[in-house]
Design a protein around this motif. Sequence first.
Motif, mmCIF file in Angstrom:
data_model
loop_
_atom_site.group_PDB
_atom_site.id
_atom_site.type_symbol
_atom_site.label_atom_id
_atom_site.label_comp_id
_atom_site.label_asym_id
_atom_site.label_seq_id
_atom_site.Cartn_x
_atom_site.Cartn_y
_atom_site.Cartn_z
ATOM 1 N N ALA A 189 47.063 142.762 -29.658
ATOM 2 C CA ALA A 189 47.352 141.434 -30.197
ATOM 3 C C ALA A 189 48.246 140.645 -29.248
ATOM 4 O O ALA A 189 48.043 139.439 -29.022
ATOM 5 C CB ALA A 189 48.016 141.556 -31.569
ATOM 6 N N GLU A 190 49.236 141.318 -28.680
ATOM 7 C CA GLU A 190 50.135 140.639 -27.751
ATOM 8 C C GLU A 190 49.409 140.248 -26.470
ATOM 9 O O GLU A 190 49.640 139.185 -25.908
ATOM 10 C CB GLU A 190 51.334 141.533 -27.430
ATOM 11 C CG GLU A 190 52.452 140.805 -26.721
ATOM 12 C CD GLU A 190 53.750 141.580 -26.727
ATOM 13 O OE1 GLU A 190 54.693 141.144 -26.034
ATOM 14 O OE2 GLU A 190 53.847 142.608 -27.423
ATOM 15 N N LYS A 191 48.494 141.119 -26.009
ATOM 16 C CA LYS A 191 47.689 140.780 -24.840
ATOM 17 C C LYS A 191 46.875 139.515 -25.088
ATOM 18 O O LYS A 191 46.734 138.663 -24.202
ATOM 19 C CB LYS A 191 46.748 141.936 -24.494
ATOM 20 C CG LYS A 191 47.425 143.140 -23.874
ATOM 21 C CD LYS A 191 46.404 144.226 -23.550
ATOM 22 C CE LYS A 191 47.075 145.444 -22.935
ATOM 23 N NZ LYS A 191 46.100 146.526 -22.664
ATOM 24 N N CYS A 192 46.343 139.376 -26.303
ATOM 25 C CA CYS A 192 45.553 138.191 -26.648
ATOM 26 C C CYS A 192 46.413 136.933 -26.620
ATOM 27 O O CYS A 192 46.001 135.880 -26.107
ATOM 28 C CB CYS A 192 44.921 138.368 -28.026
ATOM 29 S SG CYS A 192 43.646 139.640 -28.094
ATOM 30 N N PHE A 246 56.087 139.107 -30.923
ATOM 31 C CA PHE A 246 56.128 139.303 -32.373
ATOM 32 C C PHE A 246 57.478 139.772 -32.911
ATOM 33 O O PHE A 246 57.685 139.794 -34.122
ATOM 34 C CB PHE A 246 55.044 140.305 -32.783
ATOM 35 C CG PHE A 246 53.649 139.862 -32.436
ATOM 36 C CD1 PHE A 246 53.099 138.741 -33.037
ATOM 37 C CD2 PHE A 246 52.896 140.543 -31.488
ATOM 38 C CE1 PHE A 246 51.824 138.318 -32.716
ATOM 39 C CE2 PHE A 246 51.611 140.130 -31.169
ATOM 40 C CZ PHE A 246 51.075 139.005 -31.776
ATOM 41 N N ASN A 247 58.383 140.160 -32.030
ATOM 42 C CA ASN A 247 59.681 140.648 -32.505
ATOM 43 C C ASN A 247 60.756 140.382 -31.456
ATOM 44 O O ASN A 247 61.515 141.269 -31.066
ATOM 45 C CB ASN A 247 59.602 142.154 -32.807
ATOM 46 C CG ASN A 247 60.869 142.685 -33.438
ATOM 47 O OD1 ASN A 247 61.569 141.977 -34.155
ATOM 48 N ND2 ASN A 247 61.177 143.943 -33.165
#
Length: 253
Positions: free
Chosen positions: A135-138, A202-203
């Motif tokens: 998800a972070e790569k996206c 995300f964090n």
Amino acid sequence: MTVLVVGASGATGSKLVEQLLIKEYEVKVIVRSPEKLPESWKANENLQIISASILELSDTEMSVITSGCNAVASCLGHNLTWKGVYGEPRRLVTDATKRLCDAIKSNNAQSPTKFVLMNTTGNRNRDLNETISFAEKCVVGLLRIVLPPHVDNEKAADYLRTQIGQNNKQIEWVIVRPDGLINDDKVSDYEIYPSPIRSAIFNAGKTSRINVGHFMMKLISNASLWITWKGQMPVIYNKSSLIEKNIEVSKKN
């Protein structure tokens, strides 16, 4: 010791300059609008203010400015306006890094010049196995498309990693990666890690700008600290941010 700071009028660069002046170092700054600088800076005999746009200086001028500097620090960034994000110069940080390094090399100094670049935790250190979620790569891939400053940060870091490298006799470098930047009036406890210990997307944690300035100053002034992080991309977090993270983890468990 003489230190050149670019991006000195910015929110983080100004904190670095203040920390260097506290140490009574000789400081040079390149700024486009010197009238916006604090009056105390203008009256400080240890500070030389150069009124210019760094990308408009000639190679000869750049060489003269960097001559005699033991360290160069870049806190350049893009203004958070439509023009600042999407207008020219889109490669401000990268182009300035290249030009500064070229100028340093042209001076043929007897000892290596320290180069400290402020970057971001959103940029991975490709010399290490820094894994992130799919998800972070996206999200990062999307940022590369819609936010030119993110690509600029990546390319500036990659230039130091791959073009200057680890064994350059004229330039040694450290790339400082703060997490979510916040304002604070005083230096507080902070911790340094080789890689992010939490998700930048995300964090994200918190890093006060004055702590970034303090760490960059310590890198420049402290030989043992420089040896520890030379050729690396350390991540800086406020200690309070890490305490908050530990509390969150404890609650989940």
